[in-house]
Write a protein that holds these residues in place. Structure first.
Motif, PDB file in Angstrom:
ATOM      1  N   UNK A 167       0.829  -1.193   0.000  1.00  0.00           N
ATOM      2  CA  UNK A 167       0.000   0.000   0.000  1.00  0.00           C
ATOM      3  C   UNK A 167       0.873   1.258   0.000  1.00  0.00           C
ATOM      4  N   UNK A 168       1.912   1.160   0.815  1.00  0.00           N
ATOM      5  CA  UNK A 168       2.847   2.269   0.934  1.00  0.00           C
ATOM      6  C   UNK A 168       3.477   2.637  -0.409  1.00  0.00           C
ATOM      7  N   UNK A 169       4.011   1.593  -1.067  1.00  0.00           N
ATOM      8  CA  UNK A 169       4.659   1.837  -2.370  1.00  0.00           C
ATOM      9  C   UNK A 169       3.629   2.314  -3.393  1.00  0.00           C
ATOM     10  N   UNK A 170       2.471   1.732  -3.360  1.00  0.00           N
ATOM     11  CA  UNK A 170       1.441   2.133  -4.338  1.00  0.00           C
ATOM     12  C   UNK A 170       1.091   3.612  -4.158  1.00  0.00           C
ATOM     13  N   UNK A 171       0.986   4.033  -2.884  1.00  0.00           N
ATOM     14  CA  UNK A 171       0.674   5.447  -2.640  1.00  0.00           C
ATOM     15  C   UNK A 171       1.759   6.349  -3.184  1.00  0.00           C
ATOM     16  N   UNK A 172       2.990   5.940  -2.945  1.00  0.00           N
ATOM     17  CA  UNK A 172       4.111   6.745  -3.457  1.00  0.00           C
ATOM     18  C   UNK A 172       4.020   6.873  -4.970  1.00  0.00           C
ATOM     19  N   UNK A 173       3.783   5.710  -5.613  1.00  0.00           N
ATOM     20  CA  UNK A 173       3.740   5.727  -7.089  1.00  0.00           C
ATOM     21  C   UNK A 173       2.593   6.601  -7.585  1.00  0.00           C
ATOM     22  N   UNK A 174       1.449   6.516  -6.905  1.00  0.00           N
ATOM     23  CA  UNK A 174       0.310   7.293  -7.419  1.00  0.00           C
ATOM     24  C   UNK A 174       0.459   8.778  -7.131  1.00  0.00           C
ATOM     25  N   UNK A 175       1.361   9.135  -6.190  1.00  0.00           N
ATOM     26  CA  UNK A 175       1.608  10.572  -5.938  1.00  0.00           C
ATOM     27  C   UNK A 175       2.615  11.158  -6.923  1.00  0.00           C
ATOM     28  N   UNK A 176       3.313  10.313  -7.649  1.00  0.00           N
ATOM     29  CA  UNK A 176       4.372  10.814  -8.548  1.00  0.00           C
ATOM     30  C   UNK A 176       3.770  11.718  -9.615  1.00  0.00           C
ATOM     31  N   UNK A 177       4.510  12.792  -9.922  1.00  0.00           N
ATOM     32  CA  UNK A 177       3.971  13.761 -10.874  1.00  0.00           C
ATOM     33  C   UNK A 177       4.646  13.664 -12.240  1.00  0.00           C
ATOM     34  N   UNK A 178       5.665  12.847 -12.348  1.00  0.00           N
ATOM     35  CA  UNK A 178       6.330  12.725 -13.654  1.00  0.00           C
ATOM     36  C   UNK A 178       6.923  11.327 -13.784  1.00  0.00           C
ATOM     37  N   UNK A 179       7.281  11.000 -15.012  1.00  0.00           N
ATOM     38  CA  UNK A 179       7.842   9.670 -15.239  1.00  0.00           C
ATOM     39  C   UNK A 179       9.195   9.535 -14.553  1.00  0.00           C
ATOM     40  N   UNK A 180       9.958  10.630 -14.526  1.00  0.00           N
ATOM     41  CA  UNK A 180      11.270  10.494 -13.876  1.00  0.00           C
ATOM     42  C   UNK A 180      11.090  10.285 -12.365  1.00  0.00           C
ATOM     43  N   UNK A 181      10.039  10.887 -11.799  1.00  0.00           N
ATOM     44  CA  UNK A 181       9.761  10.628 -10.379  1.00  0.00           C
ATOM     45  C   UNK A 181       9.405   9.147 -10.168  1.00  0.00           C
ATOM     46  N   UNK A 182       8.613   8.627 -11.097  1.00  0.00           N
ATOM     47  CA  UNK A 182       8.255   7.206 -10.997  1.00  0.00           C
ATOM     48  C   UNK A 182       9.506   6.336 -11.046  1.00  0.00           C
ATOM     49  N   UNK A 183      10.396   6.704 -11.969  1.00  0.00           N
ATOM     50  CA  UNK A 183      11.632   5.912 -12.115  1.00  0.00           C
ATOM     51  C   UNK A 183      12.455   5.988 -10.836  1.00  0.00           C
TER      52      UNK A 183
END
Ligand SMILES: Cc1ncc(COP(=O)(O)O)c(C=O)c1O
Length: 610
Positions: free
Chosen positions: A371-387
């Motif tokens: 859940x923690x990681x999923x929240x982080x990923x869904x808060x990302x605002x750009x692809x580089x943030x996701x990476x």
């Protein structure tokens, strides 16, 4: 994009069907792959059913097979010839056009005979003694057809040529070295010899096999050898035997414009050789090079542009030289362009294996971490943030000593997190998405399809030179693809896999239902063949198309898996079609004998029964 917005036209784009060199494959409203040719349509499932009904349930007769369509060879020859005829007429070109088919591209009888049937003026090219004997046998009633003998020559090869010429065959011998020139003047008579000077094209072209051009090419006369050969031929009274100058820039030259420069170069050489006293020289042989559009992403008229580039290249050079001259006759030796379409490998999917555990309840503590990681990923605002987040995840997800149960949890965890990462990538990258190593990793298919075939035998160039072949499932093509899969063979070799897929260039990223990209603004090669419905894959078929050039010739019996059965499809003038059984799969007994094991009496083929 919602699943229901998907259209068959989109699938056509994704798989490159109904256009260019896959013009004869298309999708029905029911999502089935069909062949459309000469006004007739034949669905693959119908064709497969027919084969099964005719051959019963024996493995070698009902599973994977090579489908041959010799009429596509006729089609290509007529297309090529009319491209040159049209361009030459348009440009008021006064020379003649001729062509020979290099049998090395596919020596099978069901390839060579259709070439001859398609055009009475077509000739053949031999690259070895053995190929010359093949040609002698197929031309015994048509000895006037031109035969060009390329390749390394020893005295025996030359004596065979001499004998065949005496017997009435029309043979031109290429000279590729000063050594060969000496053998020729020693063994043959100038009265009955027609010669081709094969030169190194001193220029660079773009394409996978472009190292056939230029100074370092393995083939042809270097400039110093060319001049020495001419001196020798003149000294020995053979200068009037030279009818042709030949250059070959390599197979599959996709930068068509380069043929214009090549034609200019050859034209300069042609006139200079005439000025040096080769008065009977009247023809330029441009070798092969005509590309096939394996990715369905080039312009639709490659043949026409190829013809244009050559004819205009000659005319431009003639203009440059200035004085009015008789333009050379044009000869080409295309093989790939003639035979590639005419066969395809139809692979039965034996089973589908899932890389990640499909259903497995995670323990509560892992659900929280997830859940923690999923929240982080869904808060990302750009692809580089996701990476960055993904890299952070990788750095903490270090391998540990694990029990089987915890390994199962972990695999489920990774599979699910990757799926979430794909969802977020699709959220942020719907307009443009450039793949990199991290992304390709996330998109790596979760499913492995085991096909009843051997890549080494069916499409050897994929292993040898990473050549791309289009792969198309035969069903569910009306659906927005559910996911992408890898197609692996039954050899025990990890190279026995053919999963490259050309993601076509489209305005925005098109995703499969599980958010793997299947078409992108920047067209590129990626891993994973899109499939409409995963549950329907097992027992269904994939078509590996455009395998008619070179693949039969370079096949390997890796793991003692030999040829698949051969089936020929013929469309009749009455608008009907028939499939003819040509041969079953290569028997184990025969393959074992090739390895020196005689007397193992086993009447079976090596492919999988079901
Ligand atoms: C002399 C010569 N002619 C023709 C060909 C056939 O060329 P392609 O594969 O482009 O049809 C080749 C193959 O490389 C060749 O070496």
């Amino acid at each position: 994009m919602k699943a229901k917005e998907w259209t068959i036209d989109r699938s056509r784009v994704v798989y490159g069907l109904g256009k260019n060199d896959l013009h004869f494959l298309d999708i029905g409203n029911d999502g089935k792959l069909f062949i459309r040719f000469m006004g007739k349509t034949i669905a693959f499932d119908e064709l497969i059913r027919k084969i099964e009904s005719e051959n019963g349930s024996r493995t070698a007769y009902t599973s994977s097979f090579t489908l041959r369509m010799p009429q596509l060879i006729h089609y290509q020859i007529h297309k090529l010839k009319s491209a040159f005829t049209r361009v030459m007429a348009e440009l008021d070109y006064k020379g003649k056009f001729g062509a020979v088919y290099p049998v090395k591209v596919n020596q099978r009888k069901d390839c060579v005979i259709p070439v001859l049937q398609a055009d009475r003026s077509y000739g053949l090219e031999a690259g070895t003694k053995a190929e010359l004997y093949l040609i002698r046998s197929v031309l015994k009633d048509e000895k006037d057809r031109l035969i060009i003998c390329n390749g390394a020559k020893d005295p025996e090869y030359l004596r065979a040529i001499e004998e065949f010429v005496k017997d009435g065959y029309n043979i031109a011998i290429s000279i590729e070295s000063i050594h060969e020139a000496r053998l020729i003047v020693d063994i043959l008579s100038s009265q009955e010899t027609s010669l081709v000077l094969r030169i190194k094209p001193y220029l660079t072209v773009r394409g996978h096999w472009s190292h056939s051009a230029g100074r370092d090419s393995k083939f042809g006369l270097s400039i110093h050898d060319l001049l020495s050969v001419i001196d020798l031929l003149k000294k020995e009274g053979f200068e009037n035997c030279v009818t042709t100058v030949l250059g070959h820039v390599g197979s599959q030259i996709t930068a068509i414009e380069d043929f214009g420069r090549f034609a200019g170069f050859m034209t300069r050489v042609f006139y200079e050789l005439r000025e040096r006293g080769l008065k009977e020289l009247r023809r330029i042989d441009f070798g092969g090079g005509l590309p096939i559009d394996y990715t369905s992403s080039h312009s639709p008229n490659l043949m026409e542009r190829y013809a244009q580039a050559i004819v205009m290249g000659i005319l431009d050079e003639v203009k440059n030289i200035g004085s009015a001259r008789q333009p050379p006759d044009i000869m080409i030796e295309s093989g790939r362009g003639i035979t590639a379409l005419s066969s395809m490998v139809v692979v039965k999917a034996l089973e589908v294996r899932s890389v990640f555990p499909p259903e497995h309840e995670l323990p509560i503590h892992l659900l929280e971490v997830m859940e923690n990681w999923k929240n982080k990923l869904s808060d990302a605002a750009s692809i580089s943030e996701l990476a960055d987040i993904w890299n952070e995840y990788l750095s903490v997800a270090k391998p540990t000593t694990e029990t089987l149960e915890s390994l199962l949890d972990k695999e489920r965890f990774v599979g699910e997190l990757r799926a979430e990462m794909r969802r977020q990538l699709a959220r942020l990258g719907s307009k443009s998405l450039r793949s990199d190593r991290i992304l390709e990793n996330i998109w790596y298919p979760d499913h492995i399809v085991i096909g009843n075939f051997s890549v080494f035998n069916a499409a050897g160039d994929h292993v040898l030179v990473q050549q791309h072949f289009p792969i198309i499932p035969v069903r569910d093509l009306h659906l927005r693809p559910e996911t992408t899969v890898r197609l692996v063979d039954i050899t025990c070799d990890s190279d026995g896999e053919i999963s490259q897929f050309h993601r076509k260039g489209v305005g925005e990223v098109w995703f499969a239902r599980d958010n793997r990209p299947i078409a992108m603004p920047n067209a590129e090669m990626g891993l994973g063949i899109p499939v409409g419905s995963l549950k329907d894959v097992q027992g269904s078929y994939f078509v590996i198309a455009l395998t008619g050039a070179y693949q039969d010739v370079i096949e390997m019996n890796h793991n003692l898996l030999g040829d698949l059965p051969d089936v020929e499809l013929i469309l009749t003038p009455e608008g009907d079609w028939k499939v003819t059984w040509v041969s079953g799969a290569e028997a184990m007994e025969d393959i074992l004998e090739e390895m020196g094991y005689f007397g193992i009496d086993i009447d079976e083929d090596p492919y999988m029964s079901e």
